[in-house]
Design an enzyme around this catalytic site. Structure first.
Site, PDB file in Angstrom:
ATOM      1  N   HIS B  54      53.681 102.243 -58.222  1.00  0.00           N
ATOM      2  CA  HIS B  54      52.354 102.412 -57.614  1.00  0.00           C
ATOM      3  C   HIS B  54      52.362 103.654 -56.711  1.00  0.00           C
ATOM      4  O   HIS B  54      53.406 104.030 -56.165  1.00  0.00           O
ATOM      5  CB  HIS B  54      51.975 101.167 -56.803  1.00  0.00           C
ATOM      6  CG  HIS B  54      51.522 100.011 -57.647  1.00  0.00           C
ATOM      7  ND1 HIS B  54      50.931  98.882 -57.132  1.00  0.00           N
ATOM      8  CD2 HIS B  54      51.581  99.809 -58.989  1.00  0.00           C
ATOM      9  CE1 HIS B  54      50.641  98.041 -58.112  1.00  0.00           C
ATOM     10  NE2 HIS B  54      51.038  98.570 -59.252  1.00  0.00           N
ATOM     11  N   GLU B  56      51.472 104.315 -53.685  1.00  0.00           N
ATOM     12  CA  GLU B  56      52.001 104.196 -52.321  1.00  0.00           C
ATOM     13  C   GLU B  56      53.525 104.308 -52.315  1.00  0.00           C
ATOM     14  O   GLU B  56      54.122 104.954 -51.443  1.00  0.00           O
ATOM     15  CB  GLU B  56      51.641 102.833 -51.710  1.00  0.00           C
ATOM     16  CG  GLU B  56      50.157 102.555 -51.572  1.00  0.00           C
ATOM     17  CD  GLU B  56      49.585 101.818 -52.775  1.00  0.00           C
ATOM     18  OE1 GLU B  56      49.898 102.193 -53.924  1.00  0.00           O
ATOM     19  OE2 GLU B  56      48.820 100.872 -52.565  1.00  0.00           O
ATOM     20  N   CYS B  87      52.969  96.669 -52.386  1.00  0.00           N
ATOM     21  CA  CYS B  87      52.841  97.907 -51.609  1.00  0.00           C
ATOM     22  C   CYS B  87      52.633  97.629 -50.128  1.00  0.00           C
ATOM     23  O   CYS B  87      53.194  98.321 -49.273  1.00  0.00           O
ATOM     24  CB  CYS B  87      51.707  98.753 -52.184  1.00  0.00           C
ATOM     25  SG  CYS B  87      52.133  99.382 -53.824  1.00  0.00           S
TER      26      CYS B  87
END
Lengths: 159, 159
Positions: B54, B56, B87
């Site tokens: 992801h 992040e 995250c």
């Protein structure tokens, strides 16, 4: 509990011991699919200077490299300590089918202690969960590590 | 909201657009410390076949490589979409000081929607949180991506 759970947890304990020897907190994890270990890892946060370097994520990323995809459908993840929010969320995202852990973590555990992230009906995946496998040995390993770290810190302070 | 928030969110939107061009869901993130961007990333889950890919986490791991440690004390993380449990837990573990996000995620958001992981007083770190920065544009970018993906899927089904 399945018949092989303790045998796999023994292997996770060995991964945890190796992590401690390298200077990381002793947590170890395995990913098993159809009776085969497809990923393994110990905590590598300090060694790699990586906040995502927890044992579960190290083992899962290896499993995904092995399988060539980000889903590990059908796989069981073994870990010596109850996963934190980051790791519990990763298990959901990776579609782990079953989680088996040893010691509970009352301070940051996100599977049973503080949250129930791994079987929340609002999220898009849930998994089977077995807790407490070789729990005492998993907890003792962590306690010994922190006791030794404190003693070392104290000895340094006295010098 | 701080005066530079929209400017940094514009850059996160550009990272998200690049992710979509590579075939991933458009989410983008930046890590900013003392007015300098020390990590940036778009969603790379499909490209890297990595469940932790992801935006992040991609941005945070780059920031940690830049700094040579797993903590990013004092840093602000910008992301176009409300972080998922994985995250949000990573931001806590990395000791992010401030989180700024654009669109809310009612299905998996773990900062305000389903959980409040980033400022839970039981965990060992909490951060300042600003929500809704350029929210409409962040949401529109995601909606366009999914609309186009559905149209493509439908066209393929008709052929």
């Amino acid at each position: 509990m399945h018949e092989d759970d303790e045998r796999y947890m023994e292997e996770a304990l060995r991964m945890a011991a190796a992590a401690a020897e390298a200077g990381d907190v002793p947590v170890g994890a395995l990913v098993v699919l159809d009776g085969e270990i497809i990923g393994r890892g110990g905590n590598r946060r300090e060694v790699d200077a990586d906040p995502t370097g927890h044992a579960e994520i190290v083992a899962l990323r290896e499993a995904c490299r092995t399988m060539g995809r980000w889903r590990v459908d059908g796989a069981t993840l073994y870990v010596t300590l109850e996963p934190c929010p980051m790791c519990a969320g990763t298990l959901v995202n990776a579609r782990v089918a079953r989680l088996v852990y040893g010691a509970s973590d009352p301070k940051a555990g996100a599977v049973r202690s503080l949250y129930e992230l791994c079987d929340d009906p609002r999220l898009n995946h849930r998994m089977a969960i077995t807790t407490g496998v070789l729990a005492q040995r998993c907890a003792d390993q962590l306690r010994s590590f922190f006791r030794a770290a404190r003693a070392k810190h104290k000895a340094r302070a006295i010098k």
